[in-house]
Design a protein around this motif. Structure first.
Motif: not given
Length: 216
Positions: A80-81, A198-203
């Motif tokens: 994500p970074e 992006l972290h929401g997609v992963v979560r």
């Protein structure tokens, strides 16, 4: 309009001059005759390189996008970074040409960026991101970054220093308190917005993969 038999100027010089006019005088001041005068040629000379004004505007948009540098980050679990940095680079590049920002919406078809999307998809694959998430990530990043950066780019100079300008504490007390409690700049808010997406997609992917309580 017929093209001249020999070019009097280069395509790159015409695009650079067009962007200079837009940067200094504004998009409304730009026209093909204005560009020709700036270059010291007749308008037909421009049509050696461009079929019409639409093609010229697309070239300008591509030039602006071309100034955006790609992050130097290897694929991996912190993928994500890569996109956070890419989004920040995009913001910097667009804000360098604020007056040209609307051109990106009007004259930059997604098809001309397929090479970049392919590179990004390969990066996601190498980072172990499942294929079925790639379109969600790439489409979401485009919508998020374009929307956020272009909105910021077209703001008037007097309102650029504030998140929500002209807030009256008497009539908008909740919003005024929120602004007083906020310690993030526009740039930092934008950065965290990308990271949250992006972290929401992963979560969400992880939650969907978990067995339900009834199945456990």
């Amino acid at each position: 309009m017929p093209r001249p038999s020999k070019p009097l100027i280069s395509r790159s010089a015409a695009v650079a001059a067009a962007l200079e006019i837009i940067d200094t005088e504004g998009l409304d001041a730009f026209s093909v005759p204005r560009l020709a005068k700036h270059l010291g040629v007749q308008a037909p000379s421009l049509y050696y390189h461009f079929a019409d004004k639409a093609e010229l505007m697309s070239a300008i948009a591509l030039h602006v996008i071309g100034d955006v540098s790609l992050p130097r980050r290897k694929p991996g679990p912190d993928w994500p970074e890569y996109f956070v940095t890419l989004g920040l680079n995009f913001r910097t590049g667009i804000l360098r040409h604020r007056n040209a920002a609307p051109v990106l919406l009007e004259a930059l078809p997604r098809t001309v960026l397929l090479r970049r999307y392919e590179d990004a998809a390969q990066f996601l694959t190498a980072s172990g991101v499942p294929d079925h998430l790639h379109v969600q990530i790439l489409d979401g990043m485009e919508r998020l970054t374009l929307g956020a950066v272009l909105t910021e780019a077209v703001r008037s100079p007097s309102s650029r220093a504030t998140i929500f300008p002209n807030v009256d504490p008497a009539s908008q007390p909740a919003l005024a308190r929120a602004l007083a409690a906020n310690d993030r700049t526009s740039k930092r808010l934008y950065e965290e917005m990308i990271r949250s997406f992006l972290h929401g997609v992963v979560r969400d992917e992880a939650i969907a993969a978990e067995p339900s309580a009834l199945e456990a």
